[in-house]
Design a protein around this motif. Sequence first.
Motif, short mmCIF file in Angstrom:
data_model
loop_
_atom_site.label_atom_id
_atom_site.label_comp_id
_atom_site.label_asym_id
_atom_site.label_seq_id
_atom_site.Cartn_x
_atom_site.Cartn_y
_atom_site.Cartn_z
N SER A 110 -5.54 0.24 -16.86
CA SER A 110 -5.05 -0.98 -16.07
C SER A 110 -3.96 -0.57 -15.23
O SER A 110 -3.53 -1.44 -14.70
CB SER A 110 -4.44 -2.09 -17.17
OG SER A 110 -3.37 -1.48 -17.68
N THR A 111 -3.96 0.79 -15.20
CA THR A 111 -2.51 1.20 -14.19
C THR A 111 -3.14 1.95 -12.87
O THR A 111 -2.23 2.56 -12.17
CB THR A 111 -1.62 1.85 -14.83
OG1 THR A 111 -2.24 3.20 -15.36
CG2 THR A 111 -0.98 1.23 -15.93
N GLY A 112 -4.22 1.93 -12.62
CA GLY A 112 -4.87 2.39 -11.25
C GLY A 112 -4.20 2.23 -10.07
O GLY A 112 -3.64 2.93 -9.28
N THR A 113 -3.96 0.96 -9.77
CA THR A 113 -3.14 0.44 -8.53
C THR A 113 -1.88 0.88 -8.84
O THR A 113 -1.11 1.57 -7.71
CB THR A 113 -3.17 -1.10 -8.66
OG1 THR A 113 -4.55 -1.28 -8.59
CG2 THR A 113 -2.59 -1.55 -7.08
N ASP A 114 -1.26 0.85 -9.97
CA ASP A 114 0.28 1.42 -9.97
C ASP A 114 0.30 2.65 -9.85
O ASP A 114 1.43 3.07 -9.32
CB ASP A 114 0.58 0.95 -11.82
CG ASP A 114 2.14 0.99 -11.80
OD1 ASP A 114 2.91 0.73 -10.69
OD2 ASP A 114 2.59 1.34 -12.99
N TYR A 115 -0.65 3.46 -10.21
CA TYR A 115 -0.62 4.82 -10.08
C TYR A 115 -0.48 5.47 -8.59
O TYR A 115 0.15 6.13 -8.21
CB TYR A 115 -1.65 5.66 -10.82
CG TYR A 115 -1.36 6.07 -12.29
CD1 TYR A 115 -0.17 6.88 -12.48
CD2 TYR A 115 -2.05 5.44 -13.21
CE1 TYR A 115 0.07 7.21 -13.96
CE2 TYR A 115 -1.75 5.82 -14.50
CZ TYR A 115 -0.75 6.65 -14.77
OH TYR A 115 -0.49 6.74 -16.26
N LEU A 116 -1.50 4.50 -7.98
CA LEU A 116 -1.60 4.65 -6.44
C LEU A 116 -0.32 4.48 -5.85
O LEU A 116 0.24 5.29 -4.85
CB LEU A 116 -2.56 3.90 -5.90
CG LEU A 116 -4.00 4.31 -6.44
CD1 LEU A 116 -5.17 3.50 -5.56
CD2 LEU A 116 -4.48 5.81 -5.81
N ILE A 117 0.59 3.38 -6.08
CA ILE A 117 1.72 3.05 -5.43
C ILE A 117 2.72 4.17 -5.85
O ILE A 117 3.54 4.52 -5.15
CB ILE A 117 2.18 1.74 -6.17
CG1 ILE A 117 1.27 0.52 -5.37
CG2 ILE A 117 3.64 1.33 -5.61
CD1 ILE A 117 1.56 -0.73 -5.91
N ARG A 118 2.62 4.56 -7.09
CA ARG A 118 3.81 5.52 -7.63
C ARG A 118 3.41 6.91 -6.85
O ARG A 118 4.36 7.52 -6.45
CB ARG A 118 3.82 5.74 -9.06
CG ARG A 118 4.48 4.53 -9.92
CD ARG A 118 4.40 4.68 -11.29
NE ARG A 118 5.14 3.52 -11.92
CZ ARG A 118 4.90 3.04 -13.07
NH1 ARG A 118 4.57 3.93 -13.97
NH2 ARG A 118 5.63 2.03 -13.50
N GLU A 119 2.08 7.17 -6.80
CA GLU A 119 1.94 8.45 -6.24
C GLU A 119 2.35 8.75 -4.74
O GLU A 119 2.82 9.59 -4.13
CB GLU A 119 0.17 8.71 -6.19
CG GLU A 119 -0.09 9.87 -5.50
CD GLU A 119 -1.51 10.25 -5.35
OE1 GLU A 119 -2.22 11.15 -4.97
OE2 GLU A 119 -2.29 9.40 -6.16
N LYS A 120 2.28 7.24 -4.01
CA LYS A 120 2.78 7.03 -2.48
C LYS A 120 4.13 7.16 -2.70
O LYS A 120 4.75 7.88 -1.90
CB LYS A 120 2.19 5.71 -2.13
CG LYS A 120 2.42 5.64 -0.80
CD LYS A 120 1.81 4.25 -0.33
CE LYS A 120 2.31 4.26 1.17
NZ LYS A 120 1.84 2.73 1.95
N ASP A 121 4.70 6.53 -3.46
CA ASP A 121 6.41 6.90 -3.72
C ASP A 121 6.77 8.14 -3.70
O ASP A 121 7.82 8.73 -3.17
CB ASP A 121 6.89 5.82 -4.87
CG ASP A 121 6.83 4.50 -4.41
OD1 ASP A 121 6.72 4.20 -3.14
OD2 ASP A 121 7.05 3.60 -5.26
#
Length: 192
Positions: A110-121
């Motif tokens: 469930s955290t795929g999108t969250d990981y993408l955001i954090r990776e970007k940060d």
Amino acid sequence: MVDYSGHNEQELTRLFMAGDDAAFKEIYLRYDKPLYLYAYHKLGNKEESRDMVHDVFAWLLSNRKQLDLKTTLSGYLYRSVLNKIYNLYKHKEVLRKYADEGNQYLDIESTGTDYLIREKDITAMIEKEISAMPPGMRIVYELKSKKYLTAKEIAAELGVAESTVNTQLKRAMKHLKLNLKIFLLLVPILLC
């Protein structure tokens, strides 16, 4: 200035506790290196060892009037360094524990999108640190990390010695390590 090199430990301790700064200097000269070697043997890290010994002497100097020795001064100093080492290990263990506990709660599905955001940060933070490097260091680092050039190829492209390139790369890695150190310790916690 009085020469205290011939005084024994008890005399130095008494003079130091009475406010004699020259006695403190002699204590420091006698025990600084042995305490550093003791800490280094336990930690294997030069900077942490130096910091431990410095903290012990700083505390000793600022608390000389309240000092209540139940043992010899040397025994007290070694025990103080050892206690600081134990505290450091406890602190590292607490950080490791929180990081481990945080990993148990990761829900990868469930955290795929969250990981993408954090990776970007994370990428933005790293890029910010790279852009803060001095220009020569930044260029060398980017040629190595983004174009995958060897030190020899970078030296040829920039018209500098290969040793200069290697030095700049080492400094760049040290810059990133120092400036991202706290962040990298917290990454496992942030990812949960």
